[in-house]
Scaffold this motif. Structure first.
Motif, PDB file in Angstrom:
ATOM      1  N   UNK A   9      36.232  48.127  49.659  1.00  0.00           N
ATOM      2  CA  UNK A   9      36.212  47.996  48.193  1.00  0.00           C
ATOM      3  C   UNK A   9      37.273  48.881  47.535  1.00  0.00           C
ATOM      4  N   UNK A  12      40.222  47.460  45.514  1.00  0.00           N
ATOM      5  CA  UNK A  12      40.024  46.991  44.137  1.00  0.00           C
ATOM      6  C   UNK A  12      39.982  48.154  43.154  1.00  0.00           C
ATOM      7  N   UNK A  13      39.365  49.239  43.571  1.00  0.00           N
ATOM      8  CA  UNK A  13      39.311  50.414  42.705  1.00  0.00           C
ATOM      9  C   UNK A  13      40.720  50.992  42.507  1.00  0.00           C
ATOM     10  N   UNK A  16      42.746  49.446  39.900  1.00  0.00           N
ATOM     11  CA  UNK A  16      42.412  49.911  38.552  1.00  0.00           C
ATOM     12  C   UNK A  16      43.055  51.270  38.270  1.00  0.00           C
ATOM     13  N   UNK A  38      40.592  50.997  29.137  1.00  0.00           N
ATOM     14  CA  UNK A  38      40.657  52.081  30.130  1.00  0.00           C
ATOM     15  C   UNK A  38      41.926  52.903  29.974  1.00  0.00           C
TER      16      UNK A  38
ATOM     17  N   UNK B  67      31.852  57.300  43.590  1.00  0.00           N
ATOM     18  CA  UNK B  67      32.405  56.012  44.008  1.00  0.00           C
ATOM     19  C   UNK B  67      33.794  56.086  44.593  1.00  0.00           C
ATOM     20  N   UNK B 110      34.255  51.952  36.868  1.00  0.00           N
ATOM     21  CA  UNK B 110      33.179  51.288  37.615  1.00  0.00           C
ATOM     22  C   UNK B 110      33.513  51.211  39.106  1.00  0.00           C
ATOM     23  N   UNK B 111      32.471  51.179  39.911  1.00  0.00           N
ATOM     24  CA  UNK B 111      32.645  50.959  41.350  1.00  0.00           C
ATOM     25  C   UNK B 111      32.550  49.455  41.570  1.00  0.00           C
ATOM     26  N   UNK B 112      33.422  48.871  42.391  1.00  0.00           N
ATOM     27  CA  UNK B 112      33.266  47.441  42.698  1.00  0.00           C
ATOM     28  C   UNK B 112      31.860  47.181  43.269  1.00  0.00           C
TER      29      UNK B 112
END
Lengths: 254, 276
Positions: A9, A12-13, A16, A38, B67, B110-112
Motif C-alpha cells: 500500500x 499509493x501513500x 500522495x 492537502x 500508517x 489517510x492510509x490506503x
C-alpha cells in the motif's frame, strides 16, 4: 504477523506525499480539487511554524522569496524530528544544506540573522534548568550554565531590520552572550573581544583554573597579568555569576 | 446533580493564562499533544507542570505516523512513555493515519484502505501498546481524498481494531466530515462499529468549504448535525469520556465551557436514547 519489507500500500501513500511535496507536478491519481486541499493545508501549517520563528528576517525578504523557500524545504528536505518546535531548526538546516537549489537573492547576513532569531526560541524551550551557580574563584575552574551561549557574528545581527540591512560584514565581529536566567528570561548581552575570548576559553576548558585562563589572555592581549588584572577578570566572571550565566558544578564538565 | 466525570477539553498554550492552576474548572480532564510539551524546559514546562499536578490529563499524539511504511520510531515512543510517566498521565491516543514518508510532514494523511495496511498498521499499534503499558486508543481521521481502497473506511477501521485488539477513539466530527466528503451515511458508520471497541470520543467544529467538501479545522463551534451524531454514539456504545477539541479561533474559555456543558447535559439527560 510481522512484516519486514515495506507493504504494497506504501506505493499509493507515497504518491500522495510526493504530490504534497511537489504540487507543480501534475498528479493523475487524485481529484485536483481534493489534492489541493492537502497541498494547501500542509504548506500553510509548515509555513506558519517557520514564519513565527523568524519575524525579523521574514520582513526583510520578499514574499516570493519566502514562499519559494518553504516550498523548497518541503520538496527537497526530509524533517526527522517529530516535534513541531523543531521545524524552524530543520528549516535553518535546509537553507545551509546541499539539497537547497542555489539562489542569488539571499541577503548576505541571512544565516547569521536567522540563527540569532532562532536562538531565542531554542533557549526558551531548552530542556535544562539553571542550578544557582557557584561563586567563582581564581584558583578553580569555572562551569558555564548549559543555558548560556557565546555567539560570534560577522554582521551586527542585533541591529538588522527592514530599514537597516548591511551589505558588507563589519570590520569587527559582534560577540553576543545569550542566556536564560533563573526567571526564564532570555538575555542577549554584547561582549567585548576580551570577554568573549575569556568566555570561549572557559567553555573549552572548564576544569582549568580561572587564573590560568586570565594569564593566557594577558599574554595574547599584551597585558601584564598582575593582581589588578586578575581581579578585574574575576569581577567580570563574578558579574556573569550574578546574572545566572554560570553553573554550580565546578572544575568538572557537567 | 450527579456528574458523569467524563467531559474533557483540548488544552492549548493560551489556557496557561486563561486558567489559574488549581481553580475549579468546568471539565473533568484536559488533553494535550505530547509533541508540543515533551522534552522542553523553561517557563513553558514549569507552567505546564502546575497544570498536570492539579488536573487530570489525557494525551493525543500527532507525529507517530502509524500508517507510515517506514519503521516505527521506537525512540520517539520511548520519549512519549517518559513524558507520560513524568506527568503521571495514563491515556494516550494517536491517529489512524500517516504524517510522514521518509520525513515528517506535520499533518495527517489517510492510509490506503487495503488488507496489507490493516496488518502493517495493527502490528505497529501492538508495538506501541507493548511499550507504553497503558490505555491506547486509535482515532478515525478526517480525509479529503481517497487514495486507494480495497475496502470501505468502516471495514478498514473495524479490521484494524480487531487485528490489533485495541480501542477506538471515535472522532464524531470526523465521521460527519467524511460522510459528507465521501458520501456515506454517518449514522450507519457509527452503528457499524463494534460498540465494545469504542472507548473514547472527540467532538469538534469544522469548516464547510463546498457542498461536498468539509475541512476538519477545529476552528469553529460544534455543528448541529455533529451534536446529533453524539446522541447516536451514546445510544450505540453507552456513555464514554468525550472531549471538545478547539485549536483555532479560540473563543473565551466561558464559550468553550458552554459547549462542554452541552456534552455534559447530553450525557446526563439520557436523551440520546430517543435520538437513535
Amino acid at each position: 504477523m510481522l512484516q519486514h519489507n515495506p507493504p504494497a500500500y506504501a506505493e499509493h501513500l507515497l504518491k500522495l506525499t510526493h504530490a504534497i511535496r511537489n504540487p507543480e507536478e501534475v498528479s493523475l491519481e487524485i481529484e485536483p480539487r481534493r489534492l489541493e486541499v492537502y497541498q494547501r493545508l500542509f504548506f500553510n501549517n509548515i509555513n506558519n511554524f517557520v514564519s513565527s520563528a523568524f519575524p525579523v528576517f521574514k520582513q526583510i525578504v520578499s514574499d516570493e522569496w519566502w514562499l519559494n523557500e518553504i516550498r523548497g524545504f518541503m520538496s527537497n528536505y526530509r524533517c526527522q524530528s517529530p516535534r513541531f518546535y523543531d521545524i524552524a531548526e530543520q528549516f535553518l538546516d535546509y537553507l545551509q544544506s546541499d539539497v537547497r537549489p542555489s539562489t542569488e537573492q539571499d541577503p548576505p547576513f541571512m544565516h547569521e540573522l536567522m540563527r540569532y532569531e532562532w536562538l531565542e526560541l531554542f533557549l526558551e524551550l531548552a530542556d535544562a534548568e539553571f542550578d544557582g551557580g557557584e561563586t567563582p574563584q581564581l584558583n578553580y575552574g569555572i562551569n558555564l550554565s548549559p543555558l548560556s551561549l557565546l555567539e560570534a557574528y560577522s554582521y551586527p545581527v542585533h541591529l538588522i531590520n527592514r530599514d537597516n540591512q548591511p551589505t558588507e560584514p563589519s570590520l569587527h565581529p559582534t560577540f553576543l552572550l545569550v542566556y536564560r536566567n533563573r526567571n526564564d528570561k532570555i538575555v542577549f548581552e554584547h561582549l567585548n573581544p576580551f570577554s568573549a575570548h575569556l568566555f570561549a576559553l572557559i567553555s573549552d576548558q572548564p576544569e582549568t583554573a580561572l587564573e590560568n585562563h586570565l594569564q593566557q589572555i594577558a599574554i595574547q592581549f599584551g597585558l601584564e597579568p598582575n593582581q589588578h588584572f586578575l581581579n578585574q577578570g574575576l569581577s567580570l566572571v563574578q558579574g556573569w555569576h550574578d546574572r545566572d550565566v554560570l553553573s554550580r558544578a565546578r572544575g568538572e564538565s557537567s | 446533580m450527579k456528574t458523569t466525570d467524563q467531559v474533557g477539553l483540548g488544552f492549548r498554550r493560551e489556557h496557561l493564562k486563561a486558567i489559574t492552576p488549581g481553580e475549579k474548572v468546568s471539565v473533568d480532564f484536559f488533553e494535550v499533544a505530547p509533541e508540543n510539551w515533551m522534552n522542553i524546559g523553561g517557563r513553558l514546562a514549569k507552567n505546564f507542570r502546575e497544570f498536570t499536578e492539579r488536573y487530570r490529563f489525557y494525551t493525543h499524539g500527532l507525529s507517530l505516523s502509524l500508517g507510515s511504511p517506514a519503521p516505527l520510531d521506537m525512540d520517539f515512543v520511548k520519549q512519549i512513555k517518559r513524558f507520560l510517566d513524568d506527568h503521571k498521565i495514563d491515556v494516550y491516543s494517536e491517529h489512524l493515519s500517516a504524517c510522514s514518508d521518509d520525513g515528517h510532514l506535520y499533518d495527517l494523511m489517510p492510509i490506503p484502505f487495503t488488507e496489507d495496511a490493516v496488518y502493517w498498521v495493527a502490528e505497529r499499534i501492538k508495538q506501541v501498546m507493548d511499550c507504553l503499558e497503558r490505555p491506547f486508543y486509535v482515532e478515525n481521521v478526517s480525509y479529503y481524498a481517497q487514495i486507494h481502497q480495497q475496502m470501505s473506511e468502516l471495514e478498514f477501521t473495524q479490521a484494524i481494531l480487531d487485528e490489533a485488539n485495541c480501542q477506538l477513539l471515535l472522532d464524531v466530527n470526523n465521521v460527519y466530515v467524511n460522510s459528507v466528503n465521501h458520501r456515506y451515511d454517518a449514522k450507519a458508520f457509527i452503528q457499524g462499529i463494534d460498540p465494545d471497541r469504542i472507548g473514547y470520543l472527540h467532538i469538534a467544529g469544522h469548516h464547510q468549504e463546498a457542498e461536498d467538501l468539509i475541512i476538519d479545522t477545529h476552528g469553529a463551534a460544534v455543528s448541529d448535525p455533529v451534536w446529533q451524531l453524539l446522541h447516536v454514539v451514546y445510544h450505540h456504545a453507552g456513555l464514554k469520556p468525550t472531549l471538545l477539541e478547539r485549536d483555532f479561533n479560540l473563543p473565551p474559555l466561558a464559550d468553550l465551557y458552554k459547549e462542554t456543558d452541552i456534552i455534559k447535559s447530553i450525557q446526563l439527560s439520557g436523551g440520546y436514547h430517543a435520538a437513535a
